[in-house]
Design a protein around this motif. Structure first.
Motif, PDB file in Angstrom:
ATOM      1  N   THR A 199       0.666  -1.129   0.379  1.00  0.00           N
ATOM      2  CA  THR A 199       0.259  -0.544  -0.314  1.00  0.00           C
ATOM      3  C   THR A 199       0.866   1.421   0.296  1.00  0.00           C
ATOM      4  N   SER A 200       1.657   1.206   0.803  1.00  0.00           N
ATOM      5  CA  SER A 200       3.092   2.297   0.407  1.00  0.00           C
ATOM      6  C   SER A 200       3.405   2.270  -0.566  1.00  0.00           C
ATOM      7  N   ARG A 201       3.766   1.517  -0.834  1.00  0.00           N
ATOM      8  CA  ARG A 201       4.455   1.810  -2.506  1.00  0.00           C
ATOM      9  C   ARG A 201       3.752   2.231  -3.905  1.00  0.00           C
ATOM     10  N   GLN A 202       2.268   1.834  -3.100  1.00  0.00           N
ATOM     11  CA  GLN A 202       1.545   2.339  -4.293  1.00  0.00           C
ATOM     12  C   GLN A 202       1.761   4.087  -3.712  1.00  0.00           C
ATOM     13  N   GLU A 203       1.535   4.198  -2.985  1.00  0.00           N
ATOM     14  CA  GLU A 203       1.207   5.954  -2.701  1.00  0.00           C
ATOM     15  C   GLU A 203       1.315   7.102  -2.280  1.00  0.00           C
ATOM     16  N   ILE A 204       2.736   5.797  -2.616  1.00  0.00           N
ATOM     17  CA  ILE A 204       4.164   7.010  -3.445  1.00  0.00           C
ATOM     18  C   ILE A 204       4.966   7.403  -5.047  1.00  0.00           C
ATOM     19  N   ASP A 205       3.951   6.233  -5.398  1.00  0.00           N
ATOM     20  CA  ASP A 205       3.950   6.125  -7.072  1.00  0.00           C
ATOM     21  C   ASP A 205       2.364   7.018  -7.446  1.00  0.00           C
ATOM     22  N   TYR A 206       2.629   8.511  -7.635  1.00  0.00           N
ATOM     23  CA  TYR A 206       1.832   9.053  -8.437  1.00  0.00           C
ATOM     24  C   TYR A 206       0.985   8.919  -9.310  1.00  0.00           C
ATOM     25  N   ARG A 207       1.152   7.243 -10.342  1.00  0.00           N
ATOM     26  CA  ARG A 207       0.689   7.180 -11.644  1.00  0.00           C
ATOM     27  C   ARG A 207       0.062   5.920 -11.159  1.00  0.00           C
ATOM     28  N   HIS A 208      -0.339   5.468  -9.912  1.00  0.00           N
ATOM     29  CA  HIS A 208      -0.974   4.813  -9.173  1.00  0.00           C
ATOM     30  C   HIS A 208      -1.687   5.406  -8.747  1.00  0.00           C
ATOM     31  N   GLU A 209      -1.908   7.164  -8.655  1.00  0.00           N
ATOM     32  CA  GLU A 209      -3.050   7.787  -7.665  1.00  0.00           C
ATOM     33  C   GLU A 209      -3.764   8.410  -8.779  1.00  0.00           C
ATOM     34  N   ALA A 210      -3.113   8.899  -9.855  1.00  0.00           N
ATOM     35  CA  ALA A 210      -3.608   9.386 -11.300  1.00  0.00           C
ATOM     36  C   ALA A 210      -4.757   8.216 -11.659  1.00  0.00           C
ATOM     37  N   SER A 211      -4.616   7.677 -12.358  1.00  0.00           N
ATOM     38  CA  SER A 211      -5.269   5.638 -12.507  1.00  0.00           C
ATOM     39  C   SER A 211      -6.209   6.055 -12.157  1.00  0.00           C
ATOM     40  N   ALA A 212      -6.245   6.014 -10.832  1.00  0.00           N
ATOM     41  CA  ALA A 212      -7.177   5.746  -9.670  1.00  0.00           C
ATOM     42  C   ALA A 212      -7.815   6.481  -9.994  1.00  0.00           C
ATOM     43  N   ALA A 213      -7.523   7.783  -9.760  1.00  0.00           N
ATOM     44  CA  ALA A 213      -8.297   8.631  -9.809  1.00  0.00           C
ATOM     45  C   ALA A 213      -9.307   9.167 -11.295  1.00  0.00           C
ATOM     46  N   ARG A 214      -9.022   8.322 -12.177  1.00  0.00           N
ATOM     47  CA  ARG A 214      -9.321   8.577 -13.581  1.00  0.00           C
ATOM     48  C   ARG A 214     -10.817   7.266 -13.776  1.00  0.00           C
ATOM     49  N   ARG A 215     -10.281   6.547 -12.767  1.00  0.00           N
ATOM     50  CA  ARG A 215     -11.427   5.101 -12.398  1.00  0.00           C
ATOM     51  C   ARG A 215     -12.519   5.496 -11.855  1.00  0.00           C
ATOM     52  N   PHE A 216     -12.024   6.171 -11.080  1.00  0.00           N
ATOM     53  CA  PHE A 216     -13.128   7.263  -9.697  1.00  0.00           C
ATOM     54  C   PHE A 216     -13.890   7.937 -10.778  1.00  0.00           C
ATOM     55  N   ARG A 217     -12.996   9.071 -12.007  1.00  0.00           N
ATOM     56  CA  ARG A 217     -14.440   9.802 -11.672  1.00  0.00           C
ATOM     57  C   ARG A 217     -14.985   9.295 -13.235  1.00  0.00           C
ATOM     58  N   THR A 218     -14.518   7.923 -13.986  1.00  0.00           N
ATOM     59  CA  THR A 218     -15.348   7.383 -15.071  1.00  0.00           C
ATOM     60  C   THR A 218     -16.830   7.029 -13.925  1.00  0.00           C
ATOM     61  N   ALA A 219     -16.239   5.681 -13.065  1.00  0.00           N
ATOM     62  CA  ALA A 219     -17.637   5.237 -12.333  1.00  0.00           C
ATOM     63  C   ALA A 219     -18.378   6.237 -12.571  1.00  0.00           C
ATOM     64  N   PHE A 220     -18.337   7.284 -11.190  1.00  0.00           N
ATOM     65  CA  PHE A 220     -19.155   8.730 -11.057  1.00  0.00           C
ATOM     66  C   PHE A 220     -19.127   8.547 -11.959  1.00  0.00           C
ATOM     67  N   ARG A 221     -19.360   8.862 -13.320  1.00  0.00           N
ATOM     68  CA  ARG A 221     -19.232  10.376 -14.499  1.00  0.00           C
ATOM     69  C   ARG A 221     -20.616  10.789 -15.221  1.00  0.00           C
ATOM     70  N   ALA A 222     -21.970  10.060 -14.490  1.00  0.00           N
ATOM     71  CA  ALA A 222     -23.304   9.863 -14.414  1.00  0.00           C
ATOM     72  C   ALA A 222     -23.960  10.528 -13.235  1.00  0.00           C
ATOM     73  N   ASP A 223     -23.336  10.516 -12.784  1.00  0.00           N
ATOM     74  CA  ASP A 223     -23.926  10.890 -11.165  1.00  0.00           C
ATOM     75  C   ASP A 223     -23.747  12.173 -10.797  1.00  0.00           C
ATOM     76  N   ALA A 224     -24.693  12.766 -10.360  1.00  0.00           N
ATOM     77  CA  ALA A 224     -24.755  14.322  -9.914  1.00  0.00           C
ATOM     78  C   ALA A 224     -24.746  14.514  -9.309  1.00  0.00           C
ATOM     79  N   ARG A 225     -24.329  13.988  -8.105  1.00  0.00           N
ATOM     80  CA  ARG A 225     -23.961  13.766  -6.927  1.00  0.00           C
ATOM     81  C   ARG A 225     -22.505  13.843  -6.628  1.00  0.00           C
ATOM     82  N   VAL A 226     -21.982  14.163  -7.226  1.00  0.00           N
ATOM     83  CA  VAL A 226     -20.019  13.250  -6.880  1.00  0.00           C
ATOM     84  C   VAL A 226     -19.785  14.449  -8.144  1.00  0.00           C
ATOM     85  N   LYS A 227     -18.145  14.855  -7.486  1.00  0.00           N
ATOM     86  CA  LYS A 227     -17.552  15.842  -9.088  1.00  0.00           C
ATOM     87  C   LYS A 227     -15.540  14.977  -8.275  1.00  0.00           C
ATOM     88  N   THR A 228     -15.216  14.598  -9.111  1.00  0.00           N
ATOM     89  CA  THR A 228     -13.588  14.316  -9.135  1.00  0.00           C
ATOM     90  C   THR A 228     -13.021  15.448 -10.134  1.00  0.00           C
TER      91      THR A 228
END
Length: 583
Positions: A199-228
């Motif tokens: 978990t710690s090594r993933q957290e210091i690799d910002y490419r992992h965070e960027a990928s997770a942010a894109r995936r989260f944004r895609t999951a909630f793309r049509a959800d009016a309650r969530v902004k990413t």
């Protein structure tokens, strides 16, 4: 600090801790002083937690993350220890502007003054692994990404080396302490450290965070309650992450929410629903939704959050995330996707069973789901755990935090008097995936109760459990029929059992092991009532079917048959759904 010096300092702390542990948990019991050692264990652990707190605050690195990680391990540590560790804040002295500029130039090929149209050298926030700065994109990238105001996360110089030093110390300590019988019986410490390292090594690799942010944004793309936040991909590397500046009202800033005309109670409801959707619908969730990572963004145009209208979630007006929910006038904005969790198919099936059991307040099924999840160790007394859960549901189920606070404290005292030892010594260990869910739910429950003192997490979870029940369809119906049959069988055997019990009492041979006998008898009464209802249903339904289906009978008898079959639905509903009153 020099890495070698850091290693020596951390090992010195660890050696002191291990020496105390070895002396008190191994030597003293062999000298016949085991009870003395046991009485002082909680005090020693609390003192060690305080010393670790000071060490982590002074040296940062992974120590703060480790403290926060251990603060969620209620399966391993007592509440006094986790409470001390949970107060650790991921803050650190700011890195100089020159060193930050050097990292940006090395990663992006240009200093901040050239890579960005404007760059604020003053840090927006400084944490143990990195720090954040506000910046403005050049017109070209701003047009391409649809944003101009951004936040640039920059990794602390040399943090990779610090992380490896900290992990080396942790592995060495885990290898030694993990061999102790008192430790190995309760937790696989090396495996735990391995999970933490990943978990710690993933957290210091910002490419992992960027990928997770894109995936989260895609999951909630049509959800009016969530902004990413959007990601400026061309300005991201493993050590630099450039994302949209979405700073707004912190979710726990009740005064600011009210000034913006936003009802904190509505925020609590929306936050719980969105997080539960992540667990049960999207199966990909933010595992660290603390107040610094979730903002409430007011909306002035009536559209909230996502890139398009409509909603996500379950798609029914009476269910969480459904189309029937009115526009609340705000969006929940998530940031910092370094710690994310994923619900595998196997975990989803178990969590589904867990949610169904929780929604129906069925302690036996709850214990079974925990066992399938791998939470309970072989030494766990499942019957005792089931009895404790039954008592918990009977006394406190369905109550909000505020209602619990108004409860007679003697009730809590009685409960913990009966089950305190079980709760303190319960032999269980949470798998990493479920631990992340547990952590997230704990944070959500605390935040929602802060926003709305009457908030009830049980009520928030119940619709998901009921929906999962409906998804089960025929399996669930068959399960309920099996329950009725089992209840009828128990009812048939009940008179004999009561006779046996009376005989034992008359002979003076009854051994009372716990003060929960009254509750057990109440449970038998409830089972008996449901069993009687099942028998009445069977009699009415079968009798009605016979009258209706027999050709020799007249029309009047057939009408009576229809009435009997229709009337059988009342006792059936009671047998399937009634939980019995609370005494």
């Amino acid at each position: 600090m020099n890495p070698s010096l850091r290693y020596l300092r951390l090992m010195a702390f660890a050696v002191r801790l291990m020496t105390t542990l070895l002396w008190c948990d191994l030597v003293l019991p062999r000298l016949g002083l085991g009870r003395l050692s046991a009485r002082g264990r909680l005090r020693r652990m609390s003192a060690a937690a305080r010393r670790f707190h000071r060490l982590a605050a002074a040296h940062g690195g992974l120590l703060i993350k480790l403290g926060q990680f251990l603060s969620t391990r209620l399966d391993m540590l007592p509440a006094q220890v986790t409470g001390e560790l949970s107060s650790l804040q991921d803050e650190a002295p700011a890195v100089s502007a020159e060193r930050i500029a050097a990292v940006i130039e090395a990663e992006l090929g240009a200093p901040p003054a050239i890579a960005f149209a404007a760059f604020d050298a003053r840090p927006l926030a400084a944490a143990s692994l990195g720090q954040a700065h506000r910046a403005v994109l050049h017109p070209g990238p701003a047009a391409a990404y649809g944003m101009s105001q951004v936040v640039v996360k920059v990794q602390r110089p040399g943090i990779e080396r610090i992380v490896e030093v900290d992990l080396a110390v942790l592995r060495r300590v885990a290898g030694i302490v993990g061999r102790l019988p008192t430790v190995s019986a309760r937790v696989d410490l090396p495996a735990l450290i391995a999970e933490f390292a990943t978990t710690s090594r993933q957290e210091i690799d910002y490419r992992h965070e960027a990928s997770a942010a894109r995936r989260f944004r895609t999951a909630f793309r049509a959800d009016a309650r969530v902004k990413t936040p959007r990601i400026a991909q061309s300005l991201c590397t493993g050590r630099v992450l450039t994302l949209e500046d979405v700073t707004a009202i912190k979710i726990n800033d009740v005064a600011a929410l009210r000034r913006a005309g936003i009802d904190p109670h509505a925020v609590a409801d929306a936050f719980a629903a969105v997080m539960l959707d992540q667990f049960f619908v999207h199966r990909f969730f933010h595992a660290d939704p603390h107040p610094g990572n979730v903002f409430v963004t007011p909306t002035a145009d009536g559209t909230v959050g996502g890139e398009a209208g409509g909603t996500g979630g379950l798609g029914e007006p009476d269910e969480p995330g459904g189309l029937g929910a009115p526009d609340p006038g705000f969006a929940l904005t998530f940031i910092d996707f370094g710690m994310m969790g994923e619900v595998s198919e196997a975990l989803r099936a178990t969590v589904r069973d867990f949610a169904i059991a929780l929604a129906g307040e069925r302690p036996g099924e709850l214990v079974d789901s925990l066992d399938r999840l791998g939470v309970l160790l072989p030494s766990a007394d499942k019957r005792l755990i089931e009895r404790a859960l039954a008592e918990l549901f009977d006394r406190f189920g369905g109550l909000s935090i505020a209602q619990l606070q108004r409860k007679d404290q003697r009730e809590f005292a009685e409960f913990f008097s009966e089950f305190g030892d079980l709760l303190r010594d319960l032999p269980f260990q949470l798998p990493e995936d479920f631990l992340l869910i547990f952590r997230a739910v704990s944070i959500v429950s605390g935040l929602c109760s802060e926003l709305d003192h009457e908030f009830n997490m049980w009520d928030a979870v119940r619709p998901y459990g009921l929906r999962l029940m409906r998804e089960e369809g025929g399996n669930f119906a068959r399960d309920q029929v099996d329950r009725v049959i089992a209840g009828v069988r128990m009812f048939v055997r009940l008179p004999g059992r009561i006779d046996d019990l009376v005989s034992v009492i008359s002979a003076g041979d009854l051994a009372v092991q716990t003060p929960g006998v009254d509750r057990e008898l109440r449970g038998l009464e409830r089972v008996a009532r449901r069993a009687v209802a099942g028998i009445v249903f069977a009699g009415l339904f079968i009798g009605g079917a016979v009258l209706f289906g027999t050709a020799a009978v007249g029309a009047g008898a057939r009408v009576v048959g229809v009435v009997c079959m229709s009337g059988s639905l009342v006792p059936l509903a009671y047998a399937l759904l009634a939980r019995g009153g609370r005494d």
